[in-house]
Design a protein around this motif. Structure first.
Motif, short mmCIF file in Angstrom:
data_model
loop_
_atom_site.label_atom_id
_atom_site.label_comp_id
_atom_site.label_asym_id
_atom_site.label_seq_id
_atom_site.Cartn_x
_atom_site.Cartn_y
_atom_site.Cartn_z
N GLN A 76 -10.91 17.71 -29.62
CA GLN A 76 -11.19 16.55 -28.94
C GLN A 76 -11.95 15.74 -30.15
OE1 GLN A 76 -13.87 17.97 -25.68
NE2 GLN A 76 -15.13 17.64 -27.05
N GLN A 119 -19.55 14.48 -27.71
CA GLN A 119 -18.39 14.98 -26.84
C GLN A 119 -18.81 16.45 -27.31
OE1 GLN A 119 -15.06 12.52 -27.47
NE2 GLN A 119 -14.78 14.24 -28.34
N LYS A 173 -20.95 8.92 -30.61
CA LYS A 173 -20.52 9.80 -30.08
C LYS A 173 -19.21 10.87 -30.18
CE LYS A 173 -16.20 8.20 -27.02
NZ LYS A 173 -15.28 7.63 -27.54
N VAL A 174 -18.98 11.13 -31.66
CA VAL A 174 -17.98 12.69 -31.45
C VAL A 174 -18.77 13.61 -31.01
CG1 VAL A 174 -16.15 11.74 -32.47
CG2 VAL A 174 -17.80 12.26 -33.84
N ASP A 224 -8.83 14.22 -31.95
CA ASP A 224 -8.17 12.57 -31.35
C ASP A 224 -9.46 11.65 -30.67
OD1 ASP A 224 -6.83 14.44 -30.78
OD2 ASP A 224 -7.36 15.03 -28.34
N THR A 225 -10.26 11.65 -31.50
CA THR A 225 -11.46 10.88 -31.00
C THR A 225 -11.95 9.80 -31.98
OG1 THR A 225 -13.12 12.04 -29.20
CG2 THR A 225 -13.75 9.71 -30.24
#
Lengths: 153, 153
Positions: A117, B117, B113-114, A120-121
């Motif tokens: 994840q 997540q 952001k990551v 990917d980001t």
DNA sequence: TTTATATAAGACCAATAAGGTCTCATTTGT
DNA sequence: ACAAATGAGACCTTATTGGTCTTATATAAA
């Protein structure tokens, strides 16, 4: 994984070169000063960036660094991994030496998932995009409009 | 962030206790041996888990550790952060000391952001879920059926 | 062609963090 | 009281990070 200082510097460096545009030769000292990176340390980092063909280094008087690809085609992930290696959040994911059950472990599967994840980001953010917003520069840099867009990969 | 050895051990320990069920007293040595954790090191880690009320420690002869909450209500994130502190992937996110532009930086926003997540994903995995699959145990442990489900938070 | 200005490559060093141990104190069952 | 357990924190060792230094090499310009 952790964004080390070296990784952070690499991002700043590529960001600076991106602002100047692909193909523009910039002296190491200018980058170091502008991005607040220790001069000699930048030299070391730049070599790693050159190894993966992100930049090209020219030696001699009036030497420096040149960005070899379009900012919109360079992802944050690439730059980070060029410096700190492939992102792994724990040892289990990369080597089964630590955890004997590795390979068929529920915990490990979670770590693999969050790692993917994360990658990917980071892969989805291009330097062109980063340029469209205020970034970690110490002084303002003009940003050409045509360096905006999404990365290819 | 990186799952340190201590964090990995903590997960193993809570997983082991989860398998035994909330409220069951287990000796430190049993856990250490079973989960392949250095005995004294486990003691240190357990104290951190106790501080956040995940386990309770009883001293004296026949002492040991007791899981204080249901495995389905304990997330991977909680255990990990109990040991390594709140997850941050780089310095910028936590302190603006490193990067002068921090707070209003495009790169920083990506890292935030990551990070979110990552935390969300880890928060979504309960130890009950982990128990339903093969885990990082060195020897098989029986898993009561009623310890399965999703975490509350 | 010499000189000044750059970087190359890698050895080297200092600081920090991770991983773990040791000691001494305290608690508790028998 | 004594043995069996953990508590708390100082302490040690090793690995990683962050960075510098040295010697060599390349190039532009005088």
């Amino acid at each position: 994984m952790r964004l080390t200082r070296a990784g952070e510097y690499a991002v700043r460096c590529v960001l600076y070169l991106s602002a100047k545009g692909k193909g523009t030769l910039i002296g190491r000292k200018e980058i170091a000063e502008h991005c607040d990176i220790p001069d000699k340390f930048l030299a070391k980092i730049a070599q790693q960036l050159a190894r993966v063909k992100l930049i090209e280094i020219s030696q001699g008087a009036r030497g420096g660094y040149v960005l070899k690809r379009e900012p919109r085609d360079i992802s944050l992930l690439e730059v980070v991994e060029a410096i700190i290696g492939e992102i792994a959040l724990n040892d289990c994911v990369t080597s089964s030496a630590v955890c004997r059950a590795s390979g068929n472990c529920a915990v490990n599967r979670v770590w693999i998932k969050v790692r993917n994840q994360l990658r990917d980001t980071l892969a989805g953010v291009s330097f062109a995009e980063l340029l469209t917003e205020d970034s970690c520069f110490l002084a303002p840099v003009s940003v050409p409009l045509d360096f905006r867009g999404k990365p290819k990969r």
